[in-house]
Design a protein around this motif. Structure first.
Motif, PDB file in Angstrom:
ATOM      1  N   ARG A 123      12.472  29.604  19.087  1.00 35.29           N
ATOM      2  CA  ARG A 123      12.361  28.386  19.876  1.00 35.29           C
ATOM      3  C   ARG A 123      11.488  27.353  19.181  1.00 35.29           C
ATOM      4  O   ARG A 123      10.468  27.673  18.578  1.00 35.29           O
ATOM      5  CB  ARG A 123      11.776  28.715  21.243  1.00 35.29           C
ATOM      6  N   ASP A 131      14.817   9.825  25.592  1.00 34.54           N
ATOM      7  CA  ASP A 131      15.641  10.604  26.514  1.00 34.54           C
ATOM      8  C   ASP A 131      15.185  10.255  27.926  1.00 34.54           C
ATOM      9  O   ASP A 131      14.155   9.596  28.111  1.00 34.54           O
ATOM     10  CB  ASP A 131      15.489  12.107  26.243  1.00 34.54           C
ATOM     11  N   GLU A 178      15.059  11.827  32.235  1.00 32.38           N
ATOM     12  CA  GLU A 178      15.226  12.964  33.137  1.00 32.38           C
ATOM     13  C   GLU A 178      15.365  12.446  34.563  1.00 32.38           C
ATOM     14  O   GLU A 178      14.702  11.480  34.957  1.00 32.38           O
ATOM     15  CB  GLU A 178      14.024  13.915  33.064  1.00 32.38           C
ATOM     16  N   SER A 194      26.070  18.319  21.901  1.00 31.28           N
ATOM     17  CA  SER A 194      24.875  18.661  22.676  1.00 31.28           C
ATOM     18  C   SER A 194      23.663  18.716  21.754  1.00 31.28           C
ATOM     19  O   SER A 194      23.764  19.078  20.575  1.00 31.28           O
ATOM     20  CB  SER A 194      25.042  20.004  23.389  1.00 31.28           C
ATOM     21  N   ALA A 237      21.095  20.735  21.859  1.00 28.83           N
ATOM     22  CA  ALA A 237      20.750  22.102  21.467  1.00 28.83           C
ATOM     23  C   ALA A 237      21.603  22.584  20.290  1.00 28.83           C
ATOM     24  O   ALA A 237      21.090  23.185  19.340  1.00 28.83           O
ATOM     25  CB  ALA A 237      20.921  23.039  22.660  1.00 28.83           C
ATOM     26  N   SER A 240      14.931  24.986  24.133  1.00 27.19           N
ATOM     27  CA  SER A 240      15.117  25.568  25.458  1.00 27.19           C
ATOM     28  C   SER A 240      15.485  24.483  26.469  1.00 27.19           C
ATOM     29  O   SER A 240      14.950  23.381  26.440  1.00 27.19           O
ATOM     30  CB  SER A 240      13.828  26.266  25.916  1.00 27.19           C
ATOM     31  N   LYS A 241      16.411  24.808  27.371  1.00 26.36           N
ATOM     32  CA  LYS A 241      16.833  23.872  28.420  1.00 26.36           C
ATOM     33  C   LYS A 241      16.421  24.358  29.809  1.00 26.36           C
ATOM     34  O   LYS A 241      16.930  23.888  30.823  1.00 26.36           O
ATOM     35  CB  LYS A 241      18.363  23.681  28.379  1.00 26.36           C
ATOM     36  N   ARG A 242      15.463  25.275  29.874  1.00 27.30           N
ATOM     37  CA  ARG A 242      15.100  25.902  31.148  1.00 27.30           C
ATOM     38  C   ARG A 242      14.574  24.910  32.181  1.00 27.30           C
ATOM     39  O   ARG A 242      14.768  25.083  33.376  1.00 27.30           O
ATOM     40  CB  ARG A 242      14.052  26.995  30.913  1.00 27.30           C
ATOM     41  N   GLN A 292      15.394  21.775  32.577  1.00 28.64           N
ATOM     42  CA  GLN A 292      16.288  20.640  32.805  1.00 28.64           C
ATOM     43  C   GLN A 292      16.512  20.358  34.287  1.00 28.64           C
ATOM     44  O   GLN A 292      16.549  19.209  34.721  1.00 28.64           O
ATOM     45  CB  GLN A 292      17.623  20.884  32.111  1.00 28.64           C
ATOM     46  N   TYR A 347       9.057  20.204  27.519  1.00 26.57           N
ATOM     47  CA  TYR A 347      10.517  20.099  27.477  1.00 26.57           C
ATOM     48  C   TYR A 347      10.947  18.659  27.229  1.00 26.57           C
ATOM     49  O   TYR A 347      11.774  18.377  26.356  1.00 26.57           O
ATOM     50  CB  TYR A 347      11.109  20.605  28.794  1.00 26.57           C
ATOM     51  N   ASP A 354      12.782  17.095  23.639  1.00 24.21           N
ATOM     52  CA  ASP A 354      14.104  16.469  23.582  1.00 24.21           C
ATOM     53  C   ASP A 354      14.060  15.115  22.879  1.00 24.21           C
ATOM     54  O   ASP A 354      14.933  14.797  22.067  1.00 24.21           O
ATOM     55  CB  ASP A 354      14.674  16.306  24.994  1.00 24.21           C
TER      56      ASP A 354
END
Length: 225
Positions: free
Chosen positions: A18, A50, A52, A140, A142, A154-156, A158, A174, A178
């Motif tokens: 990671r 980015d 969110e 994507s 990732a 990691s996309k945990r 998101q 996170y 990104d």
């Protein structure tokens, strides 16, 4: 010479180590700090961005974009738009045409931000528009990062609550990762395009077998019809 593939196998992501942004993270909650942050960011040569948005688990209910993350090579600012509202500093940043702002699926981000405030789009570069120039078809973040650097983003976090009173350390990491990763991908794209120091493997498409059924009168029928 770097080995890349046109399409990275998603199943391989879990086996990679990671990567996490290790720089400074600044959470921006006031217009005063936002102005100082934007002044600093617009003095840089390149930025990664980015957004969110709080996920909705109710049909028909949508939230406005809650966070705009903007990163340099070593510092990431997290602008909490649900606190800042219609920020003049954010508008100035979004309309800037002097510093390239690198992102992924930027049409979605710009559309979401336009629901927060009116602005004229400045200088943005979408990774999805350029990666095919070196033969990569992945769309994507990732997969792009894994393809170019052999590490996993990691996309945990998101689908976590981006309107929470306080963003957790995991959420901050996170979001920053990104935005920062967009710079890394773009600069590697530029290097590979200039030096041609890579070999591209074309991964063959996996075609599903044709399913057939037999009717009562024993004629073979193609399920695709």
């Amino acid at each position: 010479m770097k080995h890349i593939v046109n399409k990275f196998d998603k199943k391989k992501l879990a086996s990679l180590s990671r990567v996490v942004f290790e720089g400074k993270i600044v959470v921006v909650l006031s217009e005063y700090v936002a102005e100082q942050a934007v002044n600093y960011l617009l003095s840089q040569s390149i930025l990664g961005i980015d957004t969110e948005t709080r996920p909705s688990f109710t049909k028909g209910k949508q939230y406005k974009v809650a966070l705009l993350q903007v990163s340099t090579h070593d510092t990431c600012f997290l602008f909490r738009l649900n606190h800042l509202g219609d920020s003049p500093s954010i508008k100035r940043f979004l309309e800037d045409k002097t510093v390239p702002k690198i992102g992924l699926s930027l049409n979605d981000d710009i559309h979401a931000l336009s629901k927060r405030m009116e602005f004229q789009k400045g200088w943005f570069i979408d990774l999805q528009d350029i990666m095919n120039e070196i033969g990569i078809a992945d769309m994507s973040l990732a997969k792009l990062y894994a393809n170019l650097f052999g590490r996993r983003i990691s996309k945990r976090e998101q689908l976590s609550n981006w309107e929470a009173d306080i963003l957790s350390v995991k959420q901050q990491k996170y979001a920053a990762t990104d935005a920062w990763a967009c710079i890394q991908i773009f600069e590697e794209y530029l290097r590979l395009k200039e030096t041609q120091d890579y070999e591209l493997e074309i991964v063959p498409e996996v075609v599903a077998p044709i399913q057939t059924t037999v009717s009562e009168n024993h004629h073979v029928q193609d399920d695709r019809t």
